[in-house]
Write a protein that holds these residues in place. Sequence first.
Motif, short mmCIF file in Angstrom:
data_model
loop_
_atom_site.label_atom_id
_atom_site.label_comp_id
_atom_site.label_asym_id
_atom_site.label_seq_id
_atom_site.Cartn_x
_atom_site.Cartn_y
_atom_site.Cartn_z
N ALA A 1 0.83 -1.20 0.00
CA ALA A 1 0.00 0.00 0.00
C ALA A 1 0.87 1.25 0.00
O ALA A 1 0.56 2.24 -0.70
CB ALA A 1 -0.93 -0.02 1.21
N ARG A 2 1.96 1.26 0.74
CA ARG A 2 2.84 2.42 0.74
C ARG A 2 3.48 2.62 -0.63
O ARG A 2 3.72 3.77 -1.07
CB ARG A 2 3.92 2.25 1.81
N ALA A 3 3.79 1.54 -1.31
CA ALA A 3 4.40 1.66 -2.65
C ALA A 3 3.43 2.30 -3.64
O ALA A 3 3.81 3.16 -4.46
CB ALA A 3 4.83 0.28 -3.13
N VAL A 4 2.16 1.91 -3.58
CA VAL A 4 1.16 2.51 -4.48
C VAL A 4 0.99 3.99 -4.15
O VAL A 4 0.90 4.84 -5.05
CB VAL A 4 -0.18 1.76 -4.35
N ARG A 5 0.97 4.29 -2.83
CA ARG A 5 0.76 5.69 -2.46
C ARG A 5 1.95 6.56 -2.82
O ARG A 5 1.80 7.77 -3.10
CB ARG A 5 0.51 5.78 -0.93
N SER A 6 3.12 6.01 -2.90
CA SER A 6 4.32 6.82 -3.18
C SER A 6 4.52 7.11 -4.67
O SER A 6 5.47 7.78 -5.04
CB SER A 6 5.56 6.09 -2.64
N ARG A 7 3.65 6.60 -5.56
CA ARG A 7 3.83 6.83 -6.99
C ARG A 7 3.70 8.31 -7.35
O ARG A 7 4.46 8.83 -8.16
CB ARG A 7 2.81 6.02 -7.78
N ARG A 8 2.77 8.98 -6.78
CA ARG A 8 2.56 10.41 -7.08
C ARG A 8 1.94 11.09 -5.88
O ARG A 8 1.35 10.43 -5.01
CB ARG A 8 1.70 10.58 -8.33
N ASN A 9 2.06 12.39 -5.82
CA ASN A 9 1.53 13.16 -4.71
C ASN A 9 0.01 13.09 -4.66
O ASN A 9 -0.59 13.00 -3.60
CB ASN A 9 2.02 14.60 -4.80
N ARG A 10 -0.61 13.19 -5.84
CA ARG A 10 -2.07 13.10 -5.91
C ARG A 10 -2.43 11.85 -6.69
O ARG A 10 -2.34 11.83 -7.92
CB ARG A 10 -2.64 14.34 -6.60
N PRO A 11 -2.80 10.78 -5.99
CA PRO A 11 -3.10 9.52 -6.67
C PRO A 11 -4.34 9.66 -7.54
O PRO A 11 -5.24 10.45 -7.27
CB PRO A 11 -3.34 8.54 -5.52
N THR A 12 -4.36 8.86 -8.56
CA THR A 12 -5.50 8.84 -9.47
C THR A 12 -6.64 8.06 -8.84
O THR A 12 -6.50 7.43 -7.78
CB THR A 12 -5.12 8.20 -10.79
N ALA A 13 -7.81 8.08 -9.52
CA ALA A 13 -8.97 7.34 -9.02
C ALA A 13 -8.69 5.85 -8.99
O ALA A 13 -9.09 5.15 -8.06
CB ALA A 13 -10.18 7.64 -9.90
N ALA A 14 -7.95 5.35 -10.01
CA ALA A 14 -7.63 3.93 -10.02
C ALA A 14 -6.71 3.57 -8.85
O ALA A 14 -6.85 2.51 -8.20
CB ALA A 14 -6.97 3.56 -11.34
N GLU A 15 -5.75 4.47 -8.57
CA GLU A 15 -4.85 4.21 -7.45
C GLU A 15 -5.58 4.28 -6.10
O GLU A 15 -5.30 3.50 -5.18
CB GLU A 15 -3.69 5.21 -7.48
N LEU A 16 -6.53 5.23 -5.99
CA LEU A 16 -7.31 5.31 -4.76
C LEU A 16 -8.16 4.04 -4.56
O LEU A 16 -8.29 3.54 -3.42
CB LEU A 16 -8.21 6.55 -4.77
N ALA A 17 -8.69 3.54 -5.69
CA ALA A 17 -9.46 2.30 -5.59
C ALA A 17 -8.57 1.15 -5.16
O ALA A 17 -8.94 0.30 -4.32
CB ALA A 17 -10.13 2.00 -6.91
N GLU A 18 -7.35 1.10 -5.75
CA GLU A 18 -6.42 0.04 -5.35
C GLU A 18 -6.01 0.17 -3.89
O GLU A 18 -5.93 -0.83 -3.14
CB GLU A 18 -5.19 0.08 -6.26
N LEU A 19 -5.74 1.42 -3.45
CA LEU A 19 -5.36 1.64 -2.05
C LEU A 19 -6.52 1.27 -1.10
O LEU A 19 -6.30 0.71 -0.01
CB LEU A 19 -4.94 3.09 -1.84
#
Length: 457
Positions: A74-92
């Motif tokens: 989860a930390r790795a997904v969150r560290s991809r960008r400062n403002r995660p996309t909707a897909a990343e938020l769904a994954e998180l």
Amino acid sequence: MLNREEVDRALARLGAERDAVEAALLALQDHQGLRLLTGAELAGRTRERWSAAEGGVALLWALFDRYAEALASARAVRSRRNRPTAAELAELSELLSGRSVTVSGGRLPDAAAGLGAPARLVEQVTLAELLERMNGWYALVVDVVSAVDAVWSALPARIDLLLAELGRVQMLAGSVGVRPGGHPLADDLAELAEQLTALRTLVVSDPLALWRPSRVPAQRGREAAGGAWTSPAGAVDTAGFDRMGRRLDDVRVELEGLLRLRDESHERLQQVADLLQRADLTLGEARRARGEVLAKIAATEVPPVPGPPSALREAIGQAVDFQQTGQWHRLGPLLDALEDAAAKELGRARQALTEVAQPLAVRAELRGRLEAYKAMAARLGLAEDPEVVERFEKARWLLWSAPCDLRAAAEAVGRFQQALRPPQPRPEQRAPAVRDGRPPEQGDQRDLRDQGEDSDG
């Protein structure tokens, strides 16, 4: 779906929980109780509880690794960008709150199912469920480990000290002739040795048999999520050990009393012999006094004087035999009885002397009174009065003659005392009363004198 702020707060919370779990597991790994339990030969309740909890230690680390891996993903997904996309938020959201963690079998212990119930091979759980599972297993393991450590820390060393004290007391018992089969104290010591040995064996092999929890383990398992990573509450049951310690103290006190008896027995036996010797001397004096009373006092019933206590002499011989053979436990009660009997015997002899010598005491008291009245007669100027002299000689002759009639002598002393009293004036010799506030006339006085002369004639 979580927003960015909720994702960040969840990551921070889960990270703090991961650090707390890791610290607790490291502390558990270094726990003294866990080290003692590992490879120990257990029995009874402890073996049953530890067989269920022992696999939980390895399972806890496996679950923690899965928890840490999921959190790292989860930390790795969150560290991809400062403002995660909707897909990343769904994954998180799926990683942080969904059933995204795959774990092997390892059921959460509770009261609904037995500890030996089969577990599923693979499960999909959330991070919260995984944390709850770790809390449950930790509560189960730490309950056993802490309780065992508490018992092993509290009792074995104390039992060893008490066993050493028991050995010292047994040596003391042997020194005063207290041996198994011959005295109850020795039997008590042998029984205490068996009980202490059995208690030590129980403590080493089944310490949980002596643990009294404040709450049952199932309750701790259900409440683990709210109070995880804490040691269970309870107390070591030392009631049996404390009873043995008190009993050993009682036996030691009794044996020390026998030891004092051994050191004091010679002096105490000598004191008993002295009391009986004084009683014999007193009885001899009473017999002499009885002979004197029979010879010198008339018409007196004199009680007989008792003989010497032969039974006490035999008891003293038995006490000396106990002393010489070292039978102090038998000498103690016999010596107590001898001291009491010797004191009573001396009192009986003194009472006999008092009763026998009573007439002599009465005669001595009458003689003393007669001499005191004689001195009074000299002070009153009546020493040469014929009547006084006659009564004195009569009383003196009665008191100093043998056999002495005490009743007649007492009456003579009483008559001598009456002779010392001044005569009372007659009624007609009393002074005339004052008439009308003036003294009587001379003629009246002359008449009174004449009346007095006539009355004397």
